[in-house]
Design an enzyme around this catalytic site. Structure first.
Site, PDB file in Angstrom:
ATOM      1  N   LYS A  52     -18.104 -15.324 -40.658  1.00 48.06           N
ATOM      2  CA  LYS A  52     -19.027 -16.457 -40.657  1.00 48.06           C
ATOM      3  C   LYS A  52     -19.828 -16.480 -41.959  1.00 48.06           C
ATOM      4  CE  LYS A  52     -20.046 -18.424 -37.074  1.00 48.06           C
ATOM      5  NZ  LYS A  52     -19.664 -19.758 -36.565  1.00 48.06           N
TER       6      LYS A  52
ATOM      7  N   GLU B 265     -14.922 -18.872 -41.914  1.00 53.17           N
ATOM      8  CA  GLU B 265     -15.662 -20.126 -41.883  1.00 53.17           C
ATOM      9  C   GLU B 265     -16.040 -20.514 -43.307  1.00 53.17           C
ATOM     10  OE1 GLU B 265     -19.252 -21.305 -39.128  1.00 53.17           O
ATOM     11  OE2 GLU B 265     -20.021 -20.308 -40.917  1.00 53.17           O
TER      12      GLU B 265
ATOM     13  N   ARG C 291     -25.992 -21.698  -1.431  1.00 54.76           N
ATOM     14  CA  ARG C 291     -26.486 -22.009  -2.770  1.00 54.76           C
ATOM     15  C   ARG C 291     -25.716 -21.257  -3.845  1.00 54.76           C
ATOM     16  NH1 ARG C 291     -26.825 -25.697  -5.252  1.00 54.76           N
ATOM     17  NH2 ARG C 291     -27.755 -26.574  -3.373  1.00 54.76           N
TER      18      ARG C 291
ATOM     19  N   ASP D 219     -16.673 -26.008 -41.360  1.00 54.86           N
ATOM     20  CA  ASP D 219     -17.967 -26.185 -40.708  1.00 54.86           C
ATOM     21  C   ASP D 219     -18.698 -27.406 -41.243  1.00 54.86           C
ATOM     22  OD1 ASP D 219     -20.148 -25.459 -39.011  1.00 54.86           O
ATOM     23  OD2 ASP D 219     -21.179 -24.640 -40.759  1.00 54.86           O
TER      24      ASP D 219
ATOM     25  N   LYS E  64     -20.640 -19.642 -27.074  1.00 59.24           N
ATOM     26  CA  LYS E  64     -21.940 -20.153 -26.631  1.00 59.24           C
ATOM     27  C   LYS E  64     -21.898 -20.358 -25.115  1.00 59.24           C
ATOM     28  CE  LYS E  64     -22.817 -22.325 -31.090  1.00 59.24           C
ATOM     29  NZ  LYS E  64     -22.978 -23.587 -31.847  1.00 59.24           N
TER      30      LYS E  64
END
Length: 281
Positions: free
Chosen positions: A169, A199, A102, A220, A137
């Site tokens: 950001k 950004e 597994r 963005d 992410k």
């Protein structure tokens, strides 16, 4: 062929996953049903088409429980495989192989899924200059493996962490009081090898950033029309990265605006597992 990750960097992930599965008493089913000295031959085989990645994870999972096991890879990471195709052959102590099954399949299927989805995006933008990149992410603890899988699928890696590039950001901009001020502070702090990306979420912010010459401007959630406008205004003087609202239905049109990079969080946060099985032979 994508350069492999050294076993040294993969082994801790495999060891932790095996320990999680084995728990406090080990594989009680294998211990109850299978003789201690029994041997088993099996194959790892694809059950659907896709791009394979993570064969070393399967190998290390088996060898961790049976150091004398024989593992023969029949494909290499980055290969496009078809249903029924044998990816690897293995012969090992039966208890050990079934106890490792597994963990081996979880990692192999997960990474192959990331590589497969990346390949789909890369194929979708073929013929344009746009490159497909991942984001941060990622699954905690698996970032280096998932980003490796992105490379196996033909994609680029964005930052690995907070320490390898400056990425300003929207919240950084808000805290600094504007794009220009954030960029000036970043430029003052950055070493000569440190790239700076900012950004922006509007043409007004883009116009503010462009004269300050960051290495990359992230656009963005820009409309296709506005993306094309930034490409014209930048005139190749800065790398343009499109982000937000990207999926397999929209990515081609985004690429055709002329941007250099399209970053896609879905490569790692939404990739379905590629169906791979371990079959006794």
């Amino acid at each position: 062929m994508t350069p492999p990750i050294p076993d040294l960097l993969i082994a801790p992930v495999v060891t932790a996953a095996l320990a999680e599965d084995l728990g406090r008493a080990g594989d009680v089913t294998a211990q109850a049903c299978i003789a201690a000295d029994a041997r088993l031959s099996a194959v790892f085989a694809a059950r659907q088409s896709g791009v394979v990645a993570g064969l070393a994870c399967a190998r290390l999972a088996v060898l961790a429980l049976d150091p004398d096991a024989r593992f023969e890879a029949c494909a290499v990471d980055g290969d496009l495989v078809q249903p029924g195709q044998v990816l690897a052959k293995v012969e090992a102590n039966a208890r050990a192989l079934l106890s490792a099954e597994r963990t081996a399949l979880n990692l192999l299927g997960r990474l192959s899924g990331v590589a497969t989805l990346t390949h789909a995006y890369v194929t979708a933008v073929s013929g344009t200059k746009a490159r497909i990149a991942d984001t941060r992410k990622t699954t905690p603890g698996l970032r280096h493996l998932e980003k490796y899988a992105v490379r196996c699928g033909g994609g680029l890696n964005h930052r690995f962490g907070l320490d390898d590039a400056i990425l300003i950001k929207d919240n950084h901009v808000a805290a600094c009081g504007g794009v220009a001020e954030a960029l000036k502070r970043a430029r003052a702090a950055a070493g000569h090898l440190m790239k700076i990306e900012v950004e922006v979420d509007s043409l007004a912010q883009f116009d503010e950033a462009l004269p300050l010459a960051p290495d990359v401007i992230m656009l963005d959630n820009f409309s296709l029309e506005d993306l094309a406008t930034t490409v014209r205004l930048a005139a190749g003087k800065v790398t343009l990265e499109a982000s937000g609202g990207v999926n397999l239905q929209t990515v081609r049109a985004i690429a055709e605006t002329g941007v250099d990079v399209i970053s896609v969080g879905a490569l790692t946060h939404s990739a379905p597992v590629l169906d791979i099985g371990l079959d006794a032979v």
